[in-house]
Write an enzyme that holds these catalytic residues in place. Structure first.
Site, PDB file in Angstrom:
ATOM      1  N   ARG A 162       0.836  -1.217   0.000  1.00 55.34           N
ATOM      2  CA  ARG A 162       0.000   0.000   0.000  1.00 55.34           C
ATOM      3  C   ARG A 162       0.866   1.260   0.000  1.00 55.34           C
ATOM      4  O   ARG A 162       2.093   1.178   0.095  1.00 55.34           O
ATOM      5  CB  ARG A 162      -0.916  -0.007   1.223  1.00 55.34           C
ATOM      6  CG  ARG A 162      -0.152   0.086   2.552  1.00 55.34           C
ATOM      7  CD  ARG A 162      -1.141   0.118   3.714  1.00 55.34           C
ATOM      8  NE  ARG A 162      -0.549   0.724   4.886  1.00 55.34           N
ATOM      9  CZ  ARG A 162      -0.391   0.098   6.049  1.00 55.34           C
ATOM     10  NH1 ARG A 162      -0.761  -1.161   6.182  1.00 55.34           N
ATOM     11  NH2 ARG A 162       0.134   0.726   7.083  1.00 55.34           N
ATOM     12  N   VAL A 178      10.226  -6.924   8.352  1.00 50.15           N
ATOM     13  CA  VAL A 178      11.581  -6.500   7.952  1.00 50.15           C
ATOM     14  C   VAL A 178      12.526  -6.369   9.150  1.00 50.15           C
ATOM     15  O   VAL A 178      13.741  -6.340   8.988  1.00 50.15           O
ATOM     16  CB  VAL A 178      11.577  -5.178   7.147  1.00 50.15           C
ATOM     17  CG1 VAL A 178      10.813  -5.336   5.860  1.00 50.15           C
ATOM     18  CG2 VAL A 178      11.047  -4.016   7.966  1.00 50.15           C
ATOM     19  N   ASN A 229      11.556   0.709   2.046  1.00 48.91           N
ATOM     20  CA  ASN A 229      10.420   1.615   2.227  1.00 48.91           C
ATOM     21  C   ASN A 229       9.636   1.354   3.508  1.00 48.91           C
ATOM     22  O   ASN A 229       9.090   2.283   4.097  1.00 48.91           O
ATOM     23  CB  ASN A 229       9.490   1.474   1.009  1.00 48.91           C
ATOM     24  CG  ASN A 229       8.109   2.049   1.271  1.00 48.91           C
ATOM     25  OD1 ASN A 229       7.938   3.275   1.288  1.00 48.91           O
ATOM     26  ND2 ASN A 229       7.130   1.200   1.511  1.00 48.91           N
ATOM     27  N   SER A 262      12.580  10.486   6.010  1.00 46.16           N
ATOM     28  CA  SER A 262      11.534  11.436   6.360  1.00 46.16           C
ATOM     29  C   SER A 262      12.176  12.783   6.638  1.00 46.16           C
ATOM     30  O   SER A 262      13.324  12.847   7.092  1.00 46.16           O
ATOM     31  CB  SER A 262      10.817  10.936   7.616  1.00 46.16           C
ATOM     32  OG  SER A 262      10.079  11.976   8.205  1.00 46.16           O
ATOM     33  N   TYR A 289      11.046   7.917  16.016  1.00 40.47           N
ATOM     34  CA  TYR A 289      10.841   7.949  14.563  1.00 40.47           C
ATOM     35  C   TYR A 289      11.950   8.763  13.889  1.00 40.47           C
ATOM     36  O   TYR A 289      12.598   8.275  12.949  1.00 40.47           O
ATOM     37  CB  TYR A 289       9.469   8.545  14.239  1.00 40.47           C
ATOM     38  CG  TYR A 289       9.152   8.542  12.757  1.00 40.47           C
ATOM     39  CD1 TYR A 289       8.962   7.343  12.077  1.00 40.47           C
ATOM     40  CD2 TYR A 289       9.043   9.732  12.053  1.00 40.47           C
ATOM     41  CE1 TYR A 289       8.676   7.340  10.715  1.00 40.47           C
ATOM     42  CE2 TYR A 289       8.756   9.730  10.694  1.00 40.47           C
ATOM     43  CZ  TYR A 289       8.578   8.534  10.037  1.00 40.47           C
ATOM     44  OH  TYR A 289       8.310   8.532   8.686  1.00 40.47           O
ATOM     45  N   ILE A 291       2.943  12.903   2.651  1.00 41.95           N
ATOM     46  CA  ILE A 291       2.513  12.201   1.432  1.00 41.95           C
ATOM     47  C   ILE A 291       1.146  11.564   1.713  1.00 41.95           C
ATOM     48  O   ILE A 291       0.959  10.949   2.780  1.00 41.95           O
ATOM     49  CB  ILE A 291       3.535  11.101   1.043  1.00 41.95           C
ATOM     50  CG1 ILE A 291       4.972  11.652   0.987  1.00 41.95           C
ATOM     51  CG2 ILE A 291       3.123  10.435  -0.274  1.00 41.95           C
ATOM     52  CD1 ILE A 291       5.249  12.696  -0.052  1.00 41.95           C
TER      53      ILE A 291
END
Ligand code: NAD
Length: 253
Positions: A18, A67, A93, A146, A159, A192
């Site tokens: 997605r 992952v 990704n 990011s 993050y 995004i």
């Protein structure tokens, strides 16, 4: 006509079912690449992306794989080695995080975010990806970072730190493996239009858009086209770079 040509190239991408990952899968396939991608849980969505890639006339394989789990990544890449024999393109990704401030952060959640966002990008390289790039005589690694890697804000310190770690990996891979024709770059993206923005209501989204000088949210395709370009020979002089894709938002603050 000048056009991005990835004919005969084999690509591996994490988190392809997605959002940004799906758009990258489709863009690389449209340019001629065969695709293998991982997903975490949504079998139906992943199988749908496989069908979309196949409809473009390309080979496609999906793998249920966390992952942040080295053994699962190794098993996945072993199978890709059987199927493709080489890799020309690796796109790291998969990732994300809840917004958690440091006074609420638990050691367990810090581990979870570092594992998916940072370790996952190491694992795809360490668990067989680098060997498969060498089999191809070189290739391109693209990490999805990011703008938080610069600003420190936008998801909590776990993050931004997980994404900032990609800078070191990017520079190391570019310098160490440039002589083997392997390039590595990171896209530092922001706002995004994917499920990641579902946490904002309409009012909040309007406020966010007002902070973007180009006056809109990014589309998954914005990231996908840049990834396709960086994957191609057209970008063969770009390596070790972090490219901000945020409509100038970071500089406007
Ligand atoms: N959308 C944005 O505004 C934005 C901004 C900055 C960075 N990013 C980054 O872009 C990338 C793609 O995000 P998106 O916007 O498409 O969001 P998304 O939530 O739609 O997609 C994230 C994907 O990563 C996968 N994933 C997460 N943890 C995983 C794990 N441990 N193992 C395997 N897969 C895992 C998910 O299953 C999903 O497919 C992420 O790395 C995200 O951090 C997005």
């Amino acid at each position: 006509m000048l056009k991005i040509d990835l004919t005969g190239k084999k690509a591996f991408l994490t988190g392809g079912s997605r959002g940004v990952g799906r758009a990258i899968c489709l863009a690389l396939a449209e340019c001629g690449a065969d695709i293998a991608f991982t997903y975490l849980s949504r079998d139906e969505a992943a199988n749908g992306v496989v069908k979309e890639i196949e409809a473009l006339g390309r080979e496609a394989y999906c793998y249920k794989c966390d992952v942040g789990n080295f053994d699962q990544m190794k098993e996945t890449l072993n199978d890709i080695k059987e199927k493709f024999g080489k890799l020309d393109i690796i796109v790291n990704n998969a990732g994300g995080s809840k917004v958690v401030e440091i006074d609420e952060l638990t050691p367990e959640y810090l581990d979870t975010v570092l594992k998916s966002n940072l370790y996952g990008s190491f694992y795809s390289i360490m668990a067989g990806g680098l060997d498969l790039l060498k089999e191809a005589g070189g290739g391109s690694i693209i990490n999805i970072g990011s703008s938080a890697m610069y600003s420190g804000m936008g998801g909590g310190p776990q993050y931004s730190a997980s994404k900032a770690g990609l800078l070191g990996l990017t520079r190391y891979m570019a310098v160490q493996y440039g002589p083997e024709n392997i390039r590595c770059n990171t896209l530092a993206i922001s706002l995004i239009k994917t499920e990641l923005l579902n946490k904002f209501d309409d009012e909040m989204l309007k406020k966010k858009i007002a902070t973007v000088p180009v006056g809109r949210l990014g589309e998954p395709e914005d990231v996908a086209y840049m990834t396709a370009f960086l994957s191609s020979e057209m970008a063969s002089y770009i390596s070790g770079e972090v490219i901000l894709m945020d409509g100038a938002r970071t500089y406007a603050k």
